[in-house]
Design an enzyme around this catalytic site. Structure first.
Site, PDB file in Angstrom:
ATOM      1  N   GLU A 111      13.619   1.640  -5.356  1.00 46.25           N
ATOM      2  CA  GLU A 111      14.182   2.448  -3.397  1.00 46.25           C
ATOM      3  C   GLU A 111      13.659   1.986  -2.909  1.00 46.25           C
ATOM      4  O   GLU A 111      12.878   0.832  -2.753  1.00 46.25           O
ATOM      5  CB  GLU A 111      13.266   3.975  -4.611  1.00 46.25           C
ATOM      6  CG  GLU A 111      12.834   4.727  -5.305  1.00 46.25           C
ATOM      7  CD  GLU A 111      12.375   5.668  -5.962  1.00 46.25           C
ATOM      8  OE1 GLU A 111      13.067   7.042  -6.054  1.00 46.25           O
ATOM      9  OE2 GLU A 111      12.119   5.841  -5.832  1.00 46.25           O
ATOM     10  N   CYS A 124      12.326   0.793   4.469  1.00 42.05           N
ATOM     11  CA  CYS A 124      11.908  -0.061   3.971  1.00 42.05           C
ATOM     12  C   CYS A 124      11.646  -0.465   2.708  1.00 42.05           C
ATOM     13  O   CYS A 124      12.717   0.458   2.134  1.00 42.05           O
ATOM     14  CB  CYS A 124      10.617   1.240   3.765  1.00 42.05           C
ATOM     15  SG  CYS A 124       9.600   0.506   2.588  1.00 42.05           S
ATOM     16  N   CYS A 131       4.238  -2.623 -10.154  1.00 45.95           N
ATOM     17  CA  CYS A 131       3.432  -3.226  -9.042  1.00 45.95           C
ATOM     18  C   CYS A 131       1.459  -4.168  -9.576  1.00 45.95           C
ATOM     19  O   CYS A 131       1.711  -2.495 -11.056  1.00 45.95           O
ATOM     20  CB  CYS A 131       2.251  -2.750  -7.875  1.00 45.95           C
ATOM     21  SG  CYS A 131       1.630  -3.559  -6.677  1.00 45.95           S
ATOM     22  N   CYS A 135      -3.513   0.138  -7.045  1.00 46.34           N
ATOM     23  CA  CYS A 135      -3.701   1.053  -6.449  1.00 46.34           C
ATOM     24  C   CYS A 135      -4.749   2.371  -7.027  1.00 46.34           C
ATOM     25  O   CYS A 135      -3.336   2.900  -7.440  1.00 46.34           O
ATOM     26  CB  CYS A 135      -4.110   1.181  -5.346  1.00 46.34           C
ATOM     27  SG  CYS A 135      -3.551   0.436  -4.167  1.00 46.34           S
ATOM     28  N   CYS A 138      -0.931   5.363  -5.416  1.00 45.15           N
ATOM     29  CA  CYS A 138      -0.192   5.054  -5.453  1.00 45.15           C
ATOM     30  C   CYS A 138       0.547   5.138  -6.701  1.00 45.15           C
ATOM     31  O   CYS A 138      -0.051   4.453  -7.826  1.00 45.15           O
ATOM     32  CB  CYS A 138      -0.419   3.092  -5.060  1.00 45.15           C
ATOM     33  SG  CYS A 138       1.321   2.528  -4.709  1.00 45.15           S
ATOM     34  N   CYS A 354       5.394   6.904   2.309  1.00 45.47           N
ATOM     35  CA  CYS A 354       4.043   6.542   1.160  1.00 45.47           C
ATOM     36  C   CYS A 354       3.737   6.678  -0.194  1.00 45.47           C
ATOM     37  O   CYS A 354       3.018   7.278  -0.589  1.00 45.47           O
ATOM     38  CB  CYS A 354       2.994   6.523   2.511  1.00 45.47           C
ATOM     39  SG  CYS A 354       3.576   4.677   3.833  1.00 45.47           S
TER      40      CYS A 354
HETATM   41  N1  SAH Z   1       1.271  -3.378  -1.890  1.00 41.96           N
HETATM   42  C1  SAH Z   1       1.376  -3.579  -0.343  1.00 41.96           C
HETATM   43  C2  SAH Z   1       2.822  -2.338   0.107  1.00 41.96           C
HETATM   44  C3  SAH Z   1       3.442  -0.767  -0.705  1.00 41.96           C
HETATM   45  S1  SAH Z   1       2.249   0.110  -0.600  1.00 41.96           S
HETATM   46  C4  SAH Z   1       0.473  -2.484   0.539  1.00 41.96           C
HETATM   47  O1  SAH Z   1      -0.721  -2.387  -0.131  1.00 41.96           O
HETATM   48  O2  SAH Z   1       0.383  -2.471   1.656  1.00 41.96           O
HETATM   49  C5  SAH Z   1       2.690   0.783   1.436  1.00 41.96           C
HETATM   50  C6  SAH Z   1       1.547   1.396   1.897  1.00 41.96           C
HETATM   51  O3  SAH Z   1       1.734   3.097   1.249  1.00 41.96           O
HETATM   52  C7  SAH Z   1       0.640   0.951   1.795  1.00 41.96           C
HETATM   53  O4  SAH Z   1      -0.582   0.938   2.855  1.00 41.96           O
HETATM   54  C8  SAH Z   1      -0.499   1.882   0.622  1.00 41.96           C
HETATM   55  O5  SAH Z   1      -1.571   2.165   0.695  1.00 41.96           O
HETATM   56  C9  SAH Z   1       0.777   3.652   0.882  1.00 41.96           C
HETATM   57  N2  SAH Z   1       0.140   4.175  -0.271  1.00 41.96           N
HETATM   58  C10 SAH Z   1       0.637   4.333  -1.043  1.00 41.96           C
HETATM   59  N3  SAH Z   1       0.091   5.850  -2.435  1.00 41.96           N
HETATM   60  C11 SAH Z   1       0.274   6.402  -0.917  1.00 41.96           C
HETATM   61  C12 SAH Z   1       0.045   8.073  -0.905  1.00 41.96           C
HETATM   62  N4  SAH Z   1      -0.191   9.039  -2.704  1.00 41.96           N
HETATM   63  N5  SAH Z   1      -0.417   8.284  -0.096  1.00 41.96           N
HETATM   64  C13 SAH Z   1      -0.395   7.878   1.823  1.00 41.96           C
HETATM   65  N6  SAH Z   1      -0.148   6.511   1.852  1.00 41.96           N
HETATM   66  C14 SAH Z   1       0.551   5.805   0.003  1.00 41.96           C
END
Ligand code: SAH
Length: 361
Positions: A111, A124, A131, A135, A138, A354
């Site tokens: 997406e 974006c 990935c 995390c 995420c 995000c």
């Molecule tokens: N891998 C890269 C880019 C993708 S994530 C990175 O980690 O920066 C993009 C952003 O969204 C990151 O800052 C990530 O921590 C944030 N993010 C991921 N899951 C989220 C959630 N459930 N709520 C808010 N931000 C989130």
């Protein structure tokens, strides 16, 4: 598709890959197209014209490239200059945030999101299907890693989104902040950045292209070298102490101190700042103590801090803190002189915020 001994061994002066590789014409820099022109027996200046058509004007149908000789247009038709992707769904939120699902030739999909803000239009883009970092909060990484995207697949997100621009809109910024860890796909991410940055393409300055990373130290160093420290860099930190960070971001081995050291040597221009992303999670990293640890860790760096109260989704039990806790966390940082922004949840109702984007395979 054109196979060539990669001329990009030293893309921007950085060693990126030594083995021969296949690069599609759609993802070649003009200087890389020159040998292709020579092979086709046409003057080299056509390389620049073709690059302009594709990346500046957004036209990849050779029959429309009116300043090229007819015979060259014919040859290009034979080379199939089509993006290796199609838009398979479009969602539009009330605030005109648009989320596009882009499906590639092998059936995998990612997406990408268009975010308008005043005179700015930010896109974006995703860098991987899935990935590997996983995390804990995420959604995008919840199904694991499938594969890297090629540069053509990353650029196709930008090219195909043009059809979803509103009248008068023009792309001003790109963030590599969608699905995937761009520094785990370094070569293709850098190629994408170089093409977006090229004066004969969209001509987006490095300041207008942000790469968001979880903090891969080797990749940060290579990026610094490739872009002379000028690329906008966002670090998804989420915790200032290593124990909390290891819990939230289990896929990264470097300590927060090692990541900070990489930023110190990045060579950021005087007036630029790093972006620190911090997802606020109830009871995990949202206490005054956490905020004070963050102050200490960031005290020697030029940063702005984006606080993102966790966006809830169906793949996590974690929750955002209540409003008062978020504001208290922000205030503590503001009192110490930091620029701190509370990120509004753009596109939440279409799951485009995000960490809510999802890849399918
Ligand atoms: N891998 C890269 C880019 C993708 S994530 C990175 O980690 O920066 C993009 C952003 O969204 C990151 O800052 C990530 O921590 C944030 N993010 C991921 N899951 C989220 C959630 N459930 N709520 C808010 N931000 C989130």
């Amino acid at each position: 598709m054109v196979t060539s001994r990669s001329r990009s061994d030293t893309l921007s002066g950085v060693m990126i890959e030594t083995e021969p590789k296949t690069v599609e014409l759609l993802a070649m820099l003009p200087q890389e197209m020159i040998p292709v022109m020579e092979t086709m027996g046409v003057p080299r200046f056509h390389a620049r014209q073709i690059f302009k058509w594709i990346h500046q004007r957004g036209i990849n149908d050779p029959t429309l490239m009116t300043d090229l000789p007819k015979s060259l247009r014919q040859q290009l038709i034979g080379m199939r200059l089509t993006w290796p992707a199609m838009v398979s769904a479009v969602h539009r939120a009330d605030d005109n945030t648009r989320k596009l699902q882009v499906r590639f030739n092998d059936g995998c999909a990612v997406e990408t999101v268009l975010i308008p803000e005043g005179s700015k239009l930010t896109q974006c883009i995703s860098s991987q299907v899935g990935c590997a970092v996983r995390c804990r909060f995420c959604r995008s990484g919840s199904e694991g890693f499938v594969r890297n995207l090629s540069a053509a697949e990353m650029l196709s997100q930008v090219a195909l989104a043009r059809e979803s621009y509103l009248p008068g809109e023009r792309l001003t910024n790109v963030v590599l902040m969608g699905i995937g860890e761009p520094l785990h796909n370094f070569t293709n991410s850098l190629r994408t950045i170089e093409i977006l940055n090229h004066p004969d393409g969209l001509d987006l300055s490095y300041r207008r292209i942000t790469l968001s990373t979880v903090g891969i130290v080797k990749g940060i160093d290579r990026l610094a070298e490739a872009t002379a420290g000028k690329l906008a860099l966002a670090i998804s930190l989420h915790a200032a102490d290593n124990a909390t960070r290891a819990h939230l971001v289990p896929g990264v081995k470097s300590s927060v101190e090692e990541i900070m050291a990489a930023l110190q040597r990045f060579g950021l221009p005087k007036r630029q700042r790093f972006t620190i992303e911090y997802v606020l999670i109830k009871g995990v990293n949202d206490s005054p103590r956490d905020a004070r640890a963050l102050v200490k860790l960031l005290s020697h760096l030029k940063v702005k801090i984006n606080l993102l109260p966790l966006n809830p989704h169906d793949r996590t039990d974690l929750e955002p803190p209540d409003e008062a806790t978020v504001l208290a966390f922000q205030q503590l940082l503001l009192d110490k002189g930091f620029s701190v922004y509370l990120r509004r949840r753009r596109g939440d109702e279409i799951s485009a915020a995000c960490g809510q984007l999802l890849a399918t395979k």
